[in-house]
Scaffold this motif. Structure first.
Motif, PDB file in Angstrom:
ATOM      1  N   THR A   1       0.843  -1.189   0.000  1.00  0.00           N
ATOM      2  CA  THR A   1       0.000   0.000   0.000  1.00  0.00           C
ATOM      3  C   THR A   1       0.881   1.243   0.000  1.00  0.00           C
ATOM      4  O   THR A   1       2.100   1.155   0.205  1.00  0.00           O
ATOM      5  N   GLU A   2       0.249   2.378  -0.181  1.00  0.00           N
ATOM      6  CA  GLU A   2       1.007   3.639  -0.099  1.00  0.00           C
ATOM      7  C   GLU A   2       1.666   3.784   1.265  1.00  0.00           C
ATOM      8  O   GLU A   2       2.781   4.289   1.372  1.00  0.00           O
ATOM      9  N   ARG A   3       0.974   3.337   2.298  1.00  0.00           N
ATOM     10  CA  ARG A   3       1.538   3.410   3.651  1.00  0.00           C
ATOM     11  C   ARG A   3       2.845   2.618   3.720  1.00  0.00           C
ATOM     12  O   ARG A   3       3.814   3.053   4.332  1.00  0.00           O
ATOM     13  N   ASP A   4       2.895   1.452   3.074  1.00  0.00           N
ATOM     14  CA  ASP A   4       4.112   0.640   3.056  1.00  0.00           C
ATOM     15  C   ASP A   4       5.253   1.371   2.347  1.00  0.00           C
ATOM     16  O   ASP A   4       6.404   1.281   2.767  1.00  0.00           O
ATOM     17  N   VAL A   5       4.929   2.090   1.275  1.00  0.00           N
ATOM     18  CA  VAL A   5       5.942   2.861   0.546  1.00  0.00           C
ATOM     19  C   VAL A   5       6.593   3.873   1.487  1.00  0.00           C
ATOM     20  O   VAL A   5       7.819   3.998   1.545  1.00  0.00           O
ATOM     21  N   VAL A   6       5.765   4.581   2.240  1.00  0.00           N
ATOM     22  CA  VAL A   6       6.266   5.594   3.176  1.00  0.00           C
ATOM     23  C   VAL A   6       7.009   4.945   4.334  1.00  0.00           C
ATOM     24  O   VAL A   6       8.095   5.387   4.720  1.00  0.00           O
ATOM     25  N   GLU A   7       6.454   3.871   4.887  1.00  0.00           N
ATOM     26  CA  GLU A   7       7.077   3.228   6.044  1.00  0.00           C
ATOM     27  C   GLU A   7       8.437   2.625   5.723  1.00  0.00           C
ATOM     28  O   GLU A   7       9.364   2.738   6.524  1.00  0.00           O
ATOM     29  N   ILE A   8       8.586   1.995   4.575  1.00  0.00           N
ATOM     30  CA  ILE A   8       9.892   1.409   4.236  1.00  0.00           C
ATOM     31  C   ILE A   8      10.917   2.514   4.011  1.00  0.00           C
ATOM     32  O   ILE A   8      12.095   2.361   4.337  1.00  0.00           O
ATOM     33  N   HIS A   9      10.460   3.646   3.501  1.00  0.00           N
ATOM     34  CA  HIS A   9      11.370   4.783   3.352  1.00  0.00           C
ATOM     35  C   HIS A   9      11.816   5.285   4.717  1.00  0.00           C
ATOM     36  O   HIS A   9      13.006   5.511   4.957  1.00  0.00           O
ATOM     37  N   ASP A  10      10.866   5.464   5.610  1.00  0.00           N
ATOM     38  CA  ASP A  10      11.185   5.987   6.942  1.00  0.00           C
ATOM     39  C   ASP A  10      12.001   4.994   7.772  1.00  0.00           C
ATOM     40  O   ASP A  10      12.942   5.378   8.458  1.00  0.00           O
ATOM     41  N   ARG A  11      11.657   3.734   7.708  1.00  0.00           N
ATOM     42  CA  ARG A  11      12.284   2.717   8.540  1.00  0.00           C
ATOM     43  C   ARG A  11      13.653   2.286   8.020  1.00  0.00           C
ATOM     44  O   ARG A  11      14.595   2.120   8.784  1.00  0.00           O
ATOM     45  N   GLU A  12      13.758   2.118   6.692  1.00  0.00           N
ATOM     46  CA  GLU A  12      14.979   1.547   6.122  1.00  0.00           C
ATOM     47  C   GLU A  12      15.687   2.467   5.130  1.00  0.00           C
ATOM     48  O   GLU A  12      16.677   2.076   4.533  1.00  0.00           O
ATOM     49  N   ASN A  13      15.150   3.673   4.955  1.00  0.00           N
ATOM     50  CA  ASN A  13      15.720   4.634   4.011  1.00  0.00           C
ATOM     51  C   ASN A  13      15.853   4.028   2.604  1.00  0.00           C
ATOM     52  O   ASN A  13      16.846   4.211   1.922  1.00  0.00           O
ATOM     53  N   ARG A  14      14.841   3.254   2.220  1.00  0.00           N
ATOM     54  CA  ARG A  14      14.803   2.646   0.889  1.00  0.00           C
ATOM     55  C   ARG A  14      13.619   3.228   0.127  1.00  0.00           C
ATOM     56  O   ARG A  14      12.534   3.361   0.678  1.00  0.00           O
ATOM     57  N   GLU A  20       0.566  -2.489  -8.489  1.00  0.00           N
ATOM     58  CA  GLU A  20      -0.368  -3.602  -8.316  1.00  0.00           C
ATOM     59  C   GLU A  20      -0.107  -4.394  -7.030  1.00  0.00           C
ATOM     60  O   GLU A  20      -0.019  -5.622  -7.046  1.00  0.00           O
ATOM     61  N   GLY A  21       0.071  -3.687  -5.926  1.00  0.00           N
ATOM     62  CA  GLY A  21       0.254  -4.337  -4.638  1.00  0.00           C
ATOM     63  C   GLY A  21       1.654  -4.857  -4.363  1.00  0.00           C
ATOM     64  O   GLY A  21       1.891  -5.485  -3.341  1.00  0.00           O
ATOM     65  N   ALA A  65      -2.276   6.659  -9.667  1.00  0.00           N
ATOM     66  CA  ALA A  65      -3.593   6.024  -9.672  1.00  0.00           C
ATOM     67  C   ALA A  65      -3.691   5.226  -8.379  1.00  0.00           C
ATOM     68  O   ALA A  65      -2.680   5.001  -7.705  1.00  0.00           O
ATOM     69  N   PRO A  66      -4.895   4.771  -8.021  1.00  0.00           N
ATOM     70  CA  PRO A  66      -4.991   3.938  -6.821  1.00  0.00           C
ATOM     71  C   PRO A  66      -4.064   2.720  -6.942  1.00  0.00           C
ATOM     72  O   PRO A  66      -4.065   2.018  -7.947  1.00  0.00           O
ATOM     73  N   GLY A  67      -3.223   2.523  -5.925  1.00  0.00           N
ATOM     74  CA  GLY A  67      -2.299   1.394  -5.914  1.00  0.00           C
ATOM     75  C   GLY A  67      -1.095   1.553  -6.818  1.00  0.00           C
ATOM     76  O   GLY A  67      -0.361   0.596  -7.037  1.00  0.00           O
ATOM     77  N   LEU A  68      -0.870   2.761  -7.327  1.00  0.00           N
ATOM     78  CA  LEU A  68       0.260   2.997  -8.237  1.00  0.00           C
ATOM     79  C   LEU A  68       1.036   4.234  -7.782  1.00  0.00           C
ATOM     80  O   LEU A  68       0.563   5.366  -7.916  1.00  0.00           O
ATOM     81  N   VAL A  69       2.216   3.994  -7.211  1.00  0.00           N
ATOM     82  CA  VAL A  69       3.108   5.078  -6.789  1.00  0.00           C
ATOM     83  C   VAL A  69       4.391   4.964  -7.604  1.00  0.00           C
ATOM     84  O   VAL A  69       5.027   3.910  -7.627  1.00  0.00           O
ATOM     85  N   ARG A  70       4.741   6.036  -8.275  1.00  0.00           N
ATOM     86  CA  ARG A  70       5.985   6.087  -9.046  1.00  0.00           C
ATOM     87  C   ARG A  70       6.853   7.215  -8.507  1.00  0.00           C
ATOM     88  O   ARG A  70       6.367   8.163  -7.897  1.00  0.00           O
ATOM     89  N   ILE A  71       8.158   7.067  -8.759  1.00  0.00           N
ATOM     90  CA  ILE A  71       9.131   8.051  -8.283  1.00  0.00           C
ATOM     91  C   ILE A  71      10.057   8.394  -9.459  1.00  0.00           C
ATOM     92  O   ILE A  71      11.092   7.741  -9.639  1.00  0.00           O
ATOM     93  N   PRO A  72       9.682   9.384 -10.263  1.00  0.00           N
ATOM     94  CA  PRO A  72      10.599   9.762 -11.349  1.00  0.00           C
ATOM     95  C   PRO A  72      11.925  10.242 -10.769  1.00  0.00           C
ATOM     96  O   PRO A  72      11.980  10.737  -9.639  1.00  0.00           O
ATOM     97  N   ASP A  73      12.998  10.129 -11.549  1.00  0.00           N
ATOM     98  CA  ASP A  73      14.292  10.623 -11.077  1.00  0.00           C
ATOM     99  C   ASP A  73      14.266  12.135 -10.911  1.00  0.00           C
ATOM    100  O   ASP A  73      14.884  12.672  -9.993  1.00  0.00           O
TER     101      ASP A  73
END
Length: 181
Positions: A1-14, A20-21, A65-73
Motif C-alpha cells: 500500500t502507499e503506507r508501506d511505501v512511506v514506512e519502508i522509506h522511513d524505517r529503512e531509508n529505501r 499492483e500491490g 492512480a490507486p495502488g500505483l506510486v511512481r518516483i521519477p528521477d
C-alpha cells in the motif's frame, strides 16, 4: 500500500515504487544520481526564474492512480496542479508530473520503461524524457505512443510544458565530473 511505501522509506531509508500491490525497490547508481541531480538543478533554476511550479528529485513520490506510486528521477509540476497554488505537505503527492525524467541504468528494461511512460501519460503527464547516458541518447515522449529519439547533439526542449527551456544532451551528460589525470 502507499503506507508501506512511506514506512519502508522511513524505517529503512529505501525508496520503493508501488505497482499492483507489489513494492519495487528503486535503485540508482552514483553516475545516474549525479546526472539526475544536475538535470534537476537546471530545471529548478529555470522553473524558479519563471515561477512555473516545482521540481522534485529522485525521492519525490507520486500517486498516479490507486495502488500505483511512481518516483521519477526528476519531475516538474506546474503550480496550477496544486489547490491554491500551494505545495501540499503530503508524503506522496496525488498529482502527476507535467514532466517526468528517468535516467536509465543497466537494470532498466525496455518493457519496464514502456510501462512507466504509459502510466505517466495516463495520469496526466505531458512530457517524458528517458535519458540513456550509456548510449548518449534520449527518448522524448509527447504522448505514450509518440517518441522522438535524440542523439547526443540533440536538444532536450521543454516544449509547451517548459517553454524556453533547452539543454544540449551532450552538455548535460558531459557535466558529470571526471577525475583529473
Amino acid at each position: 500500500t502507499e503506507r508501506d511505501v512511506v514506512e519502508i522509506h522511513d524505517r529503512e531509508n529505501r525508496l520503493c515504487e508501488l505497482l499492483e500491490g507489489t513494492l519495487l525497490e528503486k535503485t540508482m547508481g552514483s553516475f545516474e544520481s549525479y546526472l539526475a541531480l544536475y538535470s534537476g538543478h537546471l530545471l529548478t533554476t529555470f522553473v524558479r526564474e519563471h515561477q512555473l511550479g516545482i521540481v522534485l528529485g529522485a525521492d519525490g513520490m507520486m500517486r498516479l492512480a490507486p495502488g500505483l506510486v511512481r518516483i521519477p528521477d526528476v519531475s516538474f509540476i506546474r503550480w496550477e496542479r496544486f489547490p491554491e497554488r500551494k505545495l501540499p505537505r503530503d508524503r506522496v503527492f496525488r498529482v502527476a508530473p507535467d514532466l517526468a525524467v528517468e535516467i536509465l541504468s543497466e537494470g532498466n528494461t525496455e518493457d519496464e520503461m514502456g510501462i512507466k511512460v504509459s502510466e505517466y501519460f495516463r495520469a496526466g503527464a505531458r512530457l517524458v524524457w528517458l535519458i540513456d547516458p550509456e548510449a548518449r541518447s534520449a527518448r522524448v515522449y509527447t504522448s505514450a505512443d509518440h517518441c522522438e529519439v535524440l542523439a547526443e547533439n540533440g536538444i532536450l526542449d521543454g516544449r509547451d510544458v517548459l517553454p524556453g527551456f533547452q539543454v544540449r544532451l551532450r552538455d548535460l551528460i558531459d557535466a558529470v565530473p571526471r577525475q583529473a589525470k
